[in-house]
Design an enzyme around this catalytic site. Structure first.
Site, PDB file in Angstrom:
ATOM      1  N   SER A   1       0.818  -1.217   0.000  1.00  0.00           N
ATOM      2  CA  SER A   1       0.000   0.000   0.000  1.00  0.00           C
ATOM      3  C   SER A   1       0.854   1.270   0.000  1.00  0.00           C
ATOM      4  O   SER A   1       1.849   1.381   0.721  1.00  0.00           O
ATOM      5  CB  SER A   1      -0.895  -0.012   1.242  1.00  0.00           C
TER       6      SER A   1
ATOM      7  N   LYS B   1      -3.371   2.249  -2.360  1.00  0.00           N
ATOM      8  CA  LYS B   1      -3.055   3.281  -1.363  1.00  0.00           C
ATOM      9  C   LYS B   1      -4.104   3.296  -0.247  1.00  0.00           C
ATOM     10  O   LYS B   1      -5.298   3.116  -0.521  1.00  0.00           O
ATOM     11  CB  LYS B   1      -3.014   4.645  -2.082  1.00  0.00           C
TER      12      LYS B   1
ATOM     13  N   ALA C   1       6.466  10.937   5.411  1.00  0.00           N
ATOM     14  CA  ALA C   1       5.419  11.415   6.310  1.00  0.00           C
ATOM     15  C   ALA C   1       4.313  11.961   5.412  1.00  0.00           C
ATOM     16  O   ALA C   1       3.971  13.138   5.450  1.00  0.00           O
ATOM     17  CB  ALA C   1       5.952  12.487   7.242  1.00  0.00           C
TER      18      ALA C   1
ATOM     19  N   GLY D   1       1.285  11.230   5.516  1.00  0.00           N
ATOM     20  CA  GLY D   1       0.101  11.574   6.295  1.00  0.00           C
ATOM     21  C   GLY D   1      -1.157  10.976   5.702  1.00  0.00           C
ATOM     22  O   GLY D   1      -2.255  11.499   5.877  1.00  0.00           O
ATOM     23  N   LEU D   2      -0.981   9.852   4.998  1.00  0.00           N
ATOM     24  CA  LEU D   2      -2.105   9.084   4.469  1.00  0.00           C
ATOM     25  C   LEU D   2      -3.026   9.896   3.559  1.00  0.00           C
ATOM     26  O   LEU D   2      -4.258   9.758   3.600  1.00  0.00           O
ATOM     27  CB  LEU D   2      -2.883   8.420   5.620  1.00  0.00           C
TER      28      LEU D   2
ATOM     29  N   CYS E   1      -2.103   4.149  12.357  1.00  0.00           N
ATOM     30  CA  CYS E   1      -2.471   5.569  12.350  1.00  0.00           C
ATOM     31  C   CYS E   1      -2.987   6.003  13.722  1.00  0.00           C
ATOM     32  O   CYS E   1      -3.390   5.178  14.536  1.00  0.00           O
ATOM     33  CB  CYS E   1      -3.520   5.805  11.278  1.00  0.00           C
TER      34      CYS E   1
HETATM   35  C1  LIG Z   1       5.452   6.651   0.175  1.00  0.00           C
HETATM   36  C2  LIG Z   1       4.853   5.573   1.050  1.00  0.00           C
HETATM   37  C3  LIG Z   1       3.486   5.576   1.296  1.00  0.00           C
HETATM   38  C4  LIG Z   1       2.918   4.578   2.095  1.00  0.00           C
HETATM   39  N1  LIG Z   1       1.563   4.571   2.322  1.00  0.00           N
HETATM   40  C5  LIG Z   1       1.004   3.568   3.056  1.00  0.00           C
HETATM   41  C6  LIG Z   1      -0.409   3.499   3.257  1.00  0.00           C
HETATM   42  O1  LIG Z   1      -1.183   4.327   2.747  1.00  0.00           O
HETATM   43  N2  LIG Z   1      -0.918   2.492   4.028  1.00  0.00           N
HETATM   44  C7  LIG Z   1      -0.094   1.541   4.605  1.00  0.00           C
HETATM   45  O2  LIG Z   1      -0.594   0.638   5.288  1.00  0.00           O
HETATM   46  N3  LIG Z   1       1.244   1.557   4.392  1.00  0.00           N
HETATM   47  C8  LIG Z   1       1.810   2.548   3.653  1.00  0.00           C
HETATM   48  N4  LIG Z   1       3.156   2.563   3.443  1.00  0.00           N
HETATM   49  C9  LIG Z   1       3.999   1.497   4.036  1.00  0.00           C
HETATM   50  C10 LIG Z   1       4.332   0.413   3.022  1.00  0.00           C
HETATM   51  O3  LIG Z   1       3.178  -0.201   2.501  1.00  0.00           O
HETATM   52  C11 LIG Z   1       5.255  -0.663   3.649  1.00  0.00           C
HETATM   53  O4  LIG Z   1       4.583  -1.251   4.754  1.00  0.00           O
HETATM   54  C12 LIG Z   1       6.580  -0.100   4.145  1.00  0.00           C
HETATM   55  O5  LIG Z   1       7.055   0.903   3.273  1.00  0.00           O
HETATM   56  C13 LIG Z   1       7.644  -1.191   4.312  1.00  0.00           C
HETATM   57  O6  LIG Z   1       7.895  -1.866   3.092  1.00  0.00           O
HETATM   58  P1  LIG Z   1       9.056  -1.443   2.070  1.00  0.00           P
HETATM   59  O7  LIG Z   1      10.327  -1.320   2.870  1.00  0.00           O
HETATM   60  O8  LIG Z   1       9.096  -2.532   1.049  1.00  0.00           O
HETATM   61  O9  LIG Z   1       8.654  -0.135   1.491  1.00  0.00           O
HETATM   62  C14 LIG Z   1       3.751   3.554   2.656  1.00  0.00           C
HETATM   63  C15 LIG Z   1       5.133   3.560   2.389  1.00  0.00           C
HETATM   64  C16 LIG Z   1       5.689   4.548   1.589  1.00  0.00           C
HETATM   65  C17 LIG Z   1       7.176   4.508   1.328  1.00  0.00           C
END
Ligand SMILES: Cc1cc2nc3c(=O)[nH]c(=O)nc-3n(C[C@H](O)[C@H](O)[C@H](O)COP(=O)(O)O)c2cc1C
Length: 320
Positions: A24, A48, A73, A75-76, A133
């Protein structure tokens, strides 16, 4: 000779053609990837994070690169569940792979309402709950840091949907297994481990935080060993499937998570560096199985050897 290994896995009743899922927030709503490859090749797509109403997110700067990692950051920020269903889902419906919505709320009621709304949408295959969150009713503490509240959120979502509910845990707790067991008891069908680790970065020239929000979530290769450790711990403590993520950049990283017992994996930050990463991992896992004469990817899952024994103690063995 294994020419076409079976890569399919099952997560809480959801059949995936392979164990590779996009994480996500790193894959938008799916359409961004179309110029690069056909997302139908993936095991599933997690979109997302969505909230009841649209959210603008935090002010910029909201992304900072650090050595081996990314601090965000955001912020969703998102378009809200209704706009997603109206504007994004028709396109996503053409993709031949399960679509999983990631949801978050600021109150437990928000989560329940979202689950109810999603229940009426056939094309959504499962719900992943983000409990990292802030809980406005409890003074901003994340839902996912208190086992009772994490269980209450899970319970409310499970009561409002027949779709599989996956709970995505935060690593920012003392003992993640307590939260994992709490959400399992509340009816979660699977657990995603892990969301980002809290972090910050400072600009020494200006003496200001590099993120407008001051702190953010760290992702990417920097967190892989810690994420792997958490998956290893959760797998040993729950019976439901675990989806592993955190710093997976290539198929070898994916294999590490599968070996410690993750039933599937998610690709996050790597998508932002090379948008084809998830598809390349699917292809490389296939090649790996052919090379190693592995006919079924499930033969790898939980196959970590510790003192000659296979590692996995938990895990829903009947699904293998
Ligand atoms: C830019 C960005 C936006 C993210 N948005 C969400 C989100 O909306 N909901 C969520 O559960 N995790 C979100 N995450 C977390 C990722 O889904 C993931 O759990 C985290 O980045 C660790 O995995 P990775 O190291 O492969 O990125 C976000 C991560 C990044 C970098």
């Amino acid at each position: 000779m294994v020419s076409s290994p079976n890569l399919s896995v099952e997560i809480g009743g959801l059949k995936l053609k392979n164990p590779v899922i996009t994480a996500s927030g790193t894959f938008g709503y799916g359409n961004e990837l179309i110029p690069f490859y056909d997302p139908s090749l993936l095991g599933a797509i997690i979109v997302k994070g969505l909230s009841l109403r649209p959210m603008p997110g935090n002010p910029p700067p909201r992304i900072v690169e650090t050595p081996c990692g990314l601090l965000n950051a955001i912020g969703l920020a998102n378009i809200g569940i209704e706009t997603f269903i109206e504007e994004k889902l028709p396109f996503l419906s053409k993709i031949n792979t399960p679509i999983i919505t990631n949801i978050y709320g600021h109150t437990i009621k928000d989560y329940a309402k979202m689950a109810k709304r999603i229940e009426s949408v056939d094309r959504i295959a499962a719900i992943e709950i983000n409990i990292s969150c802030p809980n406005v009713e409890e003074g901003g503490m994340a839902f996912g840091t208190d086992p009772d509240i994490a269980a209450m959120v899970t319970d409310q979502v499970v009561k409002n949907t027949t779709k599989p509910v996956i709970v995505k845990l935060t690593p920012n707790v003392t003992d993640i297994t307590i939260i994992a067991k709490a959400v399992e008891s509340a009816g979660a069908k699977a657990i995603s481990v892990t969301n980002t680790f809290l972090g910050m970065a400072v600009d020494v020239a200006t003496r200001r935080p590099k993120l407008a929000n001051i702190t953010g979530g760290l992702s990417g290769p920097a967190i892989k060993p810690m994420a792997l450790y958490l998956v290893h711990k959760v797998v040993a403590n729950v019976k439901i499937p675990v989806i592993g993520l955190g710093g997976i950049m290539d198929y070898r990283d994916a294999l590490e998570f599968l070996l410690v017992g993750a039933r599937a994996i998610q690709v996050g930050t790597a998508n932002l560096i090379n948008p084809k990463t998830a598809m390349e991992i699917v292809n490389s896992l296939t090649d790996f199985c052919v090379r190693e004469k592995i006919s079924n990817i499930n033969q790898i899952i939980g196959g970590l050897k510790v003192n000659g024994e296979n590692h996995e103690k938990g895990g829903d063995k009947k699904n293998k």
